[in-house]
Design a protein around this motif. Structure first.
Motif, PDB file in Angstrom:
ATOM      1  N   ASN A 182     -16.293  22.260  43.006  1.00  0.00           N
ATOM      2  CA  ASN A 182     -16.747  23.251  41.633  1.00  0.00           C
ATOM      3  C   ASN A 182     -17.474  24.108  41.786  1.00  0.00           C
ATOM      4  O   ASN A 182     -17.499  24.880  41.291  1.00  0.00           O
ATOM      5  CB  ASN A 182     -16.913  21.852  40.622  1.00  0.00           C
ATOM      6  CG  ASN A 182     -15.401  20.973  40.816  1.00  0.00           C
ATOM      7  OD1 ASN A 182     -14.916  21.552  41.144  1.00  0.00           O
ATOM      8  ND2 ASN A 182     -16.030  19.617  39.502  1.00  0.00           N
ATOM      9  N   GLU A 183     -18.421  23.393  42.600  1.00  0.00           N
ATOM     10  CA  GLU A 183     -19.933  24.450  42.827  1.00  0.00           C
ATOM     11  C   GLU A 183     -19.335  25.780  43.866  1.00  0.00           C
ATOM     12  O   GLU A 183     -19.853  27.177  43.068  1.00  0.00           O
ATOM     13  CB  GLU A 183     -21.182  24.227  43.532  1.00  0.00           C
ATOM     14  CG  GLU A 183     -21.455  22.762  42.590  1.00  0.00           C
ATOM     15  CD  GLU A 183     -23.161  22.158  43.229  1.00  0.00           C
ATOM     16  OE1 GLU A 183     -23.053  22.252  44.557  1.00  0.00           O
ATOM     17  OE2 GLU A 183     -23.388  21.509  42.274  1.00  0.00           O
ATOM     18  N   GLN A 186     -16.640  27.978  41.675  1.00  0.00           N
ATOM     19  CA  GLN A 186     -18.005  29.266  40.957  1.00  0.00           C
ATOM     20  C   GLN A 186     -18.798  30.200  42.049  1.00  0.00           C
ATOM     21  O   GLN A 186     -18.560  31.488  41.744  1.00  0.00           O
ATOM     22  CB  GLN A 186     -19.035  27.751  40.421  1.00  0.00           C
ATOM     23  CG  GLN A 186     -20.060  29.071  39.644  1.00  0.00           C
ATOM     24  CD  GLN A 186     -21.103  28.003  39.413  1.00  0.00           C
ATOM     25  OE1 GLN A 186     -21.662  26.967  38.792  1.00  0.00           O
ATOM     26  NE2 GLN A 186     -23.011  28.658  39.630  1.00  0.00           N
ATOM     27  N   GLU A 189     -16.490  32.753  43.147  1.00  0.00           N
ATOM     28  CA  GLU A 189     -15.996  33.485  41.520  1.00  0.00           C
ATOM     29  C   GLU A 189     -16.880  34.527  41.499  1.00  0.00           C
ATOM     30  O   GLU A 189     -16.697  35.561  40.780  1.00  0.00           O
ATOM     31  CB  GLU A 189     -15.699  32.393  40.476  1.00  0.00           C
ATOM     32  CG  GLU A 189     -14.639  32.079  40.263  1.00  0.00           C
ATOM     33  CD  GLU A 189     -13.856  31.016  39.603  1.00  0.00           C
ATOM     34  OE1 GLU A 189     -15.307  31.114  38.402  1.00  0.00           O
ATOM     35  OE2 GLU A 189     -12.993  30.414  39.701  1.00  0.00           O
TER      36      GLU A 189
END
Length: 412
Positions: A182-183, A186, A189
């Motif tokens: 998830n990190e 992020q 993105e």
């Protein structure tokens, strides 16, 4: 295991993505630079300023206006030959010999100074386009590294789930891997948004639509040998030449000042209409008056010109000081860029060595999966180090070429 070979090969591939450069991609940057030089509004602005300054030569190549005067005698004064009716006069002042040429030379010298602005602007634009392009390259390379690491974490997650089933790992290990994914998602993105912002900046340097896609090279290498820096070219830098041109324009201004301190010569003609005297007959009865005139305009109170001479001398001293100051700054920038480029090469070598060792450690950890003793916390630590080293590699390559761009701006 097959997982072991796939992970190791994928990681090694990332190391060598920076070791080759395609000729077609190098040409892409040249095309962008040519387009920027052709379409840049800033370049067009300086070219128009130069055209205006050049056109002023025609403006100053002129003499003062011709003075014309007409007078009508309300009360007609009598002369021997008759009464004066009206008077017409014309007068033309002429600058001292060589004044117009001196004025033309001065304006031409100002135009030469404007021309250097074009050269400087083109150099700066070339550097800006190149730096923006390398920023895009680095951003895209980081995105690819992140994608690789995300895929790697997915592989680890599969290993962790298998280990959970046989009781060799806990659900916490799986959650750690998912949080790490998830990190990285992020960060990726955020990089995508930064890429779009940099792409807009580059497109605007080319004066085109901000959403135009820019084709960025996939691979870039740091050469083993740097090109020699010819410091002799440093003195020919347009920022320094501009000061020479300004100095010369002040010299021309002083020559013009000396010419303008000389007298002005005027040539004129007066014509007076005379009526004939009635009931009288003689040879000059009613003869009109024609009077050629020569005048001289002498600047007796010439403090203005003496003051201008003093100002020109002080201005030349100021320009000399400004040039030396700019030379010192440019030499500082050049020395810093050279040192930073060397530092980038050192950093790249160090990161390459560290990444190889991290890959070896990763391979050892993955092999331990065969014995059922894999520690996924250690795997995450190694993966984080790999990402750090890969990112630092990319930053080193970007820094090398940005510093090269600065060096080229100063000495090419």
């Amino acid at each position: 295991m097959s997982f072991n070979k796939n992970i190791h090969k994928s990681t090694i591939f990332v190391i060598f993505t920076l070791l080759f450069v395609l000729q077609a991609n190098a040409q892409q940057l040249e095309i962008l630079i040519e387009e920027a030089l052709k379409n840049s509004p800033e370049i067009q602005k300086f070219e128009l300023q130069y055209s205006i300054a050049s056109e002023k030569v025609n403006e100053v190549n002129a003499v003062p206006n011709t003075e014309l005067g007409v007078g009508y005698f309300v009360s007609e004064p009598e002369t021997r030959t008759g009464a004066q009716r009206f008077k017409v006069s014309a007068k033309q002042m002429m600058p001292w010999f060589g004044s117009i040429t001196a004025r033309e030379n001065y304006v031409s010298s100002l135009a030469d100074t404007k021309y250097e602005d074009i050269v400087i602007a083109k150099r700066k634009l070339l550097a800006s386009v190149s730096q923006s392009y390398y920023n895009l390259f680095a951003n895209l390379a980081k995105q690819k590294v992140l994608m690789h690491n995300i895929e790697l974490l997915e592989t680890y997650e599969t290993l962790a789930l298998t280990s959970v089933e046989v009781g060799n790992a806990s659900v916490v290990d799986v959650l750690r891997l998912q949080m790490r994914q998830n990190e990285l998602e992020q960060v990726k993105e955020v990089l995508e948004q930064q890429y779009l912002a940099e792409q807009t900046a580059l497109n605007k340097l080319l004066n085109r639509d901000k959403s135009t896609e820019v084709n960025v090279m996939n691979e870039l290498t740091i050469p083993s040998e740097d090109t020699l820096i010819n410091v002799e070219n440093f003195s020919l830098h347009p920022e320094l030449i501009k000061y020479d041109k300004i100095y010369q324009s002040v010299e021309k201004a002083e020559l013009l000042n000396q010419k303008e301190s000389n007298p002005m010569i005027g040539f004129g003609l007066d014509y007076v209409s005379i009526d004939k005297r009635p009931n009288m007959s003689f040879s000059d009865n009613g003869k009109d008056i024609i009077m050629p005139m020569v005048s001289l305009s002498i600047p007796i109170f010439n403090k203005k010109y003496k003051s201008q001479t003093k100002q020109n001398e002080l201005q030349q001293q100021e320009i000399t000081a400004q040039k030396q100051e700019r030379l010192n700054k440019l030499e500082t920038v050049l020395d810093k860029a050279v040192k930073n480029r060397v530092s980038a090469k050192i950093s790249f070598k160090t990161q390459t060595k560290n990444l190889k060792q991290a890959n070896d450690a990763e391979e050892i950890l993955i092999k331990s999966y065969e014995t059922g003793t894999i520690d996924f916390k250690d795997v995450l630590d190694i993966q984080e180090l790999q990402l750090k080293f890969q990112t630092n590699q990319i930053e080193s390559v970007k820094s090398y070429y940005i510093q090269t761009t600065i060096i080229n701006y100063l000495i090419q």
